[in-house]
Write a protein that holds these residues in place. Structure first.
Motif, mmCIF file in Angstrom:
data_model
loop_
_atom_site.group_PDB
_atom_site.id
_atom_site.type_symbol
_atom_site.label_atom_id
_atom_site.label_comp_id
_atom_site.label_asym_id
_atom_site.label_seq_id
_atom_site.Cartn_x
_atom_site.Cartn_y
_atom_site.Cartn_z
ATOM 1 N N GLU A 1 0.838 -1.216 0.000
ATOM 2 C CA GLU A 1 0.000 0.000 0.000
ATOM 3 C C GLU A 1 0.865 1.256 0.000
ATOM 4 O O GLU A 1 0.558 2.229 -0.707
ATOM 5 C CB GLU A 1 -0.962 -0.012 1.189
ATOM 6 C CG GLU A 1 -2.023 -1.099 1.041
ATOM 7 C CD GLU A 1 -3.144 -1.019 2.054
ATOM 8 O OE1 GLU A 1 -4.264 -1.430 1.729
ATOM 9 O OE2 GLU A 1 -2.896 -0.553 3.193
ATOM 10 N N GLN B 1 -2.951 -0.909 -4.836
ATOM 11 C CA GLN B 1 -4.226 -1.017 -4.130
ATOM 12 C C GLN B 1 -4.567 -2.507 -3.986
ATOM 13 O O GLN B 1 -4.486 -3.264 -4.967
ATOM 14 C CB GLN B 1 -5.298 -0.292 -4.959
ATOM 15 C CG GLN B 1 -6.547 0.064 -4.203
ATOM 16 C CD GLN B 1 -7.611 0.717 -5.105
ATOM 17 O OE1 GLN B 1 -8.792 0.419 -4.970
ATOM 18 N NE2 GLN B 1 -7.209 1.560 -6.027
ATOM 19 N N VAL C 1 -7.160 -4.858 -4.092
ATOM 20 C CA VAL C 1 -8.545 -4.769 -4.590
ATOM 21 C C VAL C 1 -9.323 -6.067 -4.375
ATOM 22 O O VAL C 1 -10.525 -6.124 -4.626
ATOM 23 C CB VAL C 1 -8.582 -4.341 -6.079
ATOM 24 C CG1 VAL C 1 -8.001 -2.940 -6.230
ATOM 25 C CG2 VAL C 1 -7.832 -5.331 -6.977
ATOM 26 N N GLN D 1 -3.605 -3.955 -7.579
ATOM 27 C CA GLN D 1 -3.843 -3.171 -8.792
ATOM 28 C C GLN D 1 -3.041 -1.879 -8.751
ATOM 29 O O GLN D 1 -2.941 -1.246 -7.698
ATOM 30 C CB GLN D 1 -5.344 -2.850 -8.892
ATOM 31 C CG GLN D 1 -5.701 -2.006 -10.113
ATOM 32 C CD GLN D 1 -7.202 -1.781 -10.224
ATOM 33 O OE1 GLN D 1 -7.966 -2.734 -10.314
ATOM 34 N NE2 GLN D 1 -7.627 -0.528 -10.218
ATOM 35 N N LEU E 1 -12.668 -5.467 -6.106
ATOM 36 C CA LEU E 1 -13.401 -4.220 -5.883
ATOM 37 C C LEU E 1 -12.467 -3.018 -5.764
ATOM 38 O O LEU E 1 -12.165 -2.557 -4.652
ATOM 39 C CB LEU E 1 -14.245 -4.367 -4.604
ATOM 40 C CG LEU E 1 -15.294 -5.488 -4.679
ATOM 41 C CD1 LEU E 1 -15.788 -5.866 -3.291
ATOM 42 C CD2 LEU E 1 -16.456 -5.038 -5.554
ATOM 43 N N PRO E 2 -12.012 -2.474 -6.899
ATOM 44 C CA PRO E 2 -11.180 -1.277 -6.822
ATOM 45 C C PRO E 2 -11.988 -0.070 -6.372
ATOM 46 O O PRO E 2 -13.180 0.011 -6.642
ATOM 47 C CB PRO E 2 -10.684 -1.100 -8.267
ATOM 48 C CG PRO E 2 -11.616 -1.879 -9.115
ATOM 49 C CD PRO E 2 -12.229 -2.942 -8.264
ATOM 50 N N CYS E 3 -11.319 0.876 -5.695
ATOM 51 C CA CYS E 3 -11.955 2.173 -5.431
ATOM 52 C C CYS E 3 -11.924 2.980 -6.726
ATOM 53 O O CYS E 3 -11.031 2.810 -7.554
ATOM 54 C CB CYS E 3 -11.191 2.920 -4.345
ATOM 55 S SG CYS E 3 -11.320 2.109 -2.740
ATOM 56 N N ALA E 4 -12.889 3.858 -6.852
ATOM 57 C CA ALA E 4 -13.020 4.631 -8.104
ATOM 58 C C ALA E 4 -11.835 5.569 -8.288
ATOM 59 O O ALA E 4 -11.244 6.023 -7.345
ATOM 60 C CB ALA E 4 -14.286 5.447 -8.065
#
Ligand code: RTP
Ligand code: MG
Length: 142
Positions: A28, A33, A35, A78, A139-142
């Motif tokens: 991190e 990320q 994800v 990611q 589930l990546p953050c936007a």
């Protein structure tokens, strides 16, 4: 440079020593990320299938026994150039040859018990992510 995904495994020698958080912090802090992430116990058939490319190597039996010896954490990382970046952060397979600051230099015990796995090409990343994760679990953050 493109945004990529890669498959990472925190191996039994590291989960056994409570190093999951320290290893995740390396990733991190470097801008990767996490994800997707799951703690699992690999079955023998799963470990044999995951490492099938090594089935004729002398260390295969030892590798499979090690990978099923304790839970592992499987994760999808990611980021920009994630496959090569992750391999750099991991360091060389043999911790004695790993650069300062890498995960394996800091934490690995030996060539076999070397704390982490990372996909080594876009093709293996695709195969290895699909081995453990469905798209719905990434589930990546936007
Ligand atoms: P990994 O696949 O786990 O990310 O590691 P790697 O690419 O750096 O190394 P690879 O050649 O793919 O070997 C896979 C894993 O097998 C174990 N190994 N043991 N005792 C030995 O000589 C030996 N060589 C390899 C290590 O756990 C290595 O990560
Ligand atoms: Mg490999």
């Amino acid at each position: 440079m493109a945004v990529e995904r890669t498959l990472s495994i925190i191996k039994p020698d590291a989960t056994r020593r409570n190093l999951t958080g320290k290893i995740n912090a390396v990733y991190e802090d470097a801008g990767l990320q996490i994800v997707g992430q799951r703690r699992i116990r690999l079955t023998r058939p799963q470990a044999e299938a995951f490492y099938a490319e090594h089935k004729d190597r002398p260390f295969f039996g030892e590798l499979v026994e090690f990978m099923i010896s304790e839970p592992v954490v499987v994760q999808v990382l990611q980021g920009e150039n994630a496959i090569a970046r992750h391999r750099e952060l991991m360091g060389a397979t043999n911790p004695e040859k790993a650069d300062e600051g890498t995960v394996r230099k800091q934490f690995a015990l030996s060539m076999g018990e070397n704390s982490v796995h990372g996909s080594d090409s876009p093709e293996s990343a695709r195969r290895e992510i699909g081995f453990f994760f469905s798209e719905l679990e990434i589930l990546p953050c936007a």
